[in-house]
Design an enzyme around this catalytic site. Structure first.
Site, short mmCIF file in Angstrom:
data_model
loop_
_atom_site.label_atom_id
_atom_site.label_comp_id
_atom_site.label_asym_id
_atom_site.label_seq_id
_atom_site.Cartn_x
_atom_site.Cartn_y
_atom_site.Cartn_z
N HIS A 143 -0.78 0.49 -9.85
CA HIS A 143 -1.46 -0.43 -8.93
C HIS A 143 -2.07 -1.61 -9.70
CE1 HIS A 143 -3.56 -0.60 -4.74
NE2 HIS A 143 -3.35 -1.82 -5.22
N ARG B 203 0.86 -1.18 0.00
CA ARG B 203 0.00 0.00 0.00
C ARG B 203 0.90 1.24 0.00
NH1 ARG B 203 -3.41 -2.66 -1.74
NH2 ARG B 203 -5.47 -3.11 -0.89
N GLU C 114 -3.05 7.86 -4.47
CA GLU C 114 -3.42 7.41 -5.82
C GLU C 114 -4.68 8.10 -6.31
OE1 GLU C 114 -3.69 3.13 -5.66
OE2 GLU C 114 -1.67 2.96 -4.86
C1 DGY Z 1 -5.67 -5.85 -3.39
O1 DGY Z 1 -6.28 -6.86 -3.72
O2 DGY Z 1 -5.60 -5.48 -2.22
C2 DGY Z 1 -4.95 -5.10 -4.45
O3 DGY Z 1 -4.34 -3.98 -4.00
C3 DGY Z 1 -5.85 -4.84 -5.62
O4 DGY Z 1 -5.96 -6.08 -6.25
#
Ligand code: DGY
Length: 329
Positions: A286, A239, A268
């Protein structure tokens, strides 16, 4: 009797929508953008279930707007830092995610970022596309070896372990840090458990696989970057806010570390000013779980959770299990 009503906040694979349509009245946001929280509040009113994305904030206000008939919010993601767990549990709303099915895709992508950063792939590709290449050069785009180097893993969950498995193919030495040790993993991968200071000091490649919590916010900031090797590469496919992006831009600009490969960002889709101008960073939007096969499997889990809960059964992957005690009682 009317069918239960489900709202899907953004287009996801058709097969998922179809599975839901066989049982429920389903509406899908037709626009290819995240809805604002006000728009979302309007759309979820009266729904029995919501299929959400990590870009949707699911908090008390949103659940109140949905109404007391709303039984489940199924995130189409493994991460769920967009959920207010306490608010949902208080309202007896089940929250679910999609663990397990995206480990391979995310770990492979982590490795793609690692290799691209080490071997300066993005920078070299931009150079060729710009028509600047004049022929083979012994000093051009000299990068770093990956084989036999030290891979540091921060956060040894399913994805962190999967990255270690892929690193074995490059004969990398694994060190890791987590809130708890995993002796089985250590034995299987000849891995060494280290504290954060050693992880920063010893990693040639440092890959972050931490969930975003108040404790992990800015896990990497200016002081951590200074403790890393000058030749180190930082990879973040977890993240964005786990890394202090402003501090990272300053460090990359001053060559405090060799480079970074980033799939995720603090705000983002906005990038920290200056980041995109740097050549020693690989930046992608992402997309770690973005393979056709994985996205289908994520949809299967989300749909199954909704179907189970609206049929009075427990979901497969609840992230606020306390709520099950209440809803079962
Ligand atoms: C998640 O699944 O947490 C990703 O960041 C998006 O697929």
């Amino acid at each position: 009797m009317d069918k239960p009503s489900v709202y899907v906040t953004r287009m996801i694979p058709e097969a998922t929508i179809e599975a839901l349509r066989q049982r429920f009245d389903v509406d899908v946001n037709p626009e290819d953008r995240a809805l604002t929280s006000e728009e979302l509040k309007q759309k979820v009113k009266g729904r029995h279930a919501i299929v959400s994305l990590i870009t949707d904030t699911i908090d008390g206000a949103l659940l109140d707007a949905a109404g007391p008939q709303c039984k489940i919010v199924a995130n189409y993601a493994v991460g769920y830092n967009n959920f207010d767990l306490v608010a949902a549990t208080k309202r007896n709303v089940i929250l679910t995610n999609t663990p397990g099915v995206l480990d391979d895709a995310t770990a492979t992508h982590t490795f793609a970022l690692l290799l691209a950063t080490a071997r300066r792939i993005g920078e070299a590709e931009r150079y060729v596309r710009a028509g600047l290449w004049k022929g083979w050069s012994p000093m051009a785009f000299v990068g770093l070896d990956v084989d036999h180097k030290v891979l540091g893993i921060a956060g040894l969950g399913r994805i962190g372990k999967n990255v270690a498995r892929k690193a074995a193919g490059f004969s990398m030495k694994i060190i890791y840090s987590d809130v708890q040790r995993d002796p089985e993993f250590e034995a299987a991968f000849k891995a060494t458990y280290v504290d954060k200071a050693a992880l920063l000091r010893e990693s040639d490649y440092l890959s972050l696989h931490l969930p975003l919590t108040p404790e992990t916010k800015h896990y990497i900031s200016a002081s951590e970057l200074k403790q890393m090797k000058k030749t180190a590469v930082l990879i973040n496919a977890s993240r964005g806010p786990v890394v202090d992006e402003k501090a990272l831009v300053e460090a990359l600009r001053a060559n405090v570390i060799f480079g970074a490969g980033l799939d995720v960002f603090e705000a983002e889709p906005l990038l920290e000013p200056g980041l995109a101008a740097l050549d020693n960073v690989v930046i992608v939007p992402h997309i770690a779980s973005a393979t056709a096969e994985t996205r289908l499997k994520m949809g299967e889990i989300a749909a199954r959770n909704v179907i189970n809960v609206l049929s009075g059964l427990p979901p497969d992957t609840c992230v606020n299990p306390d709520v099950l005690k209440v809803t079962a009682g």
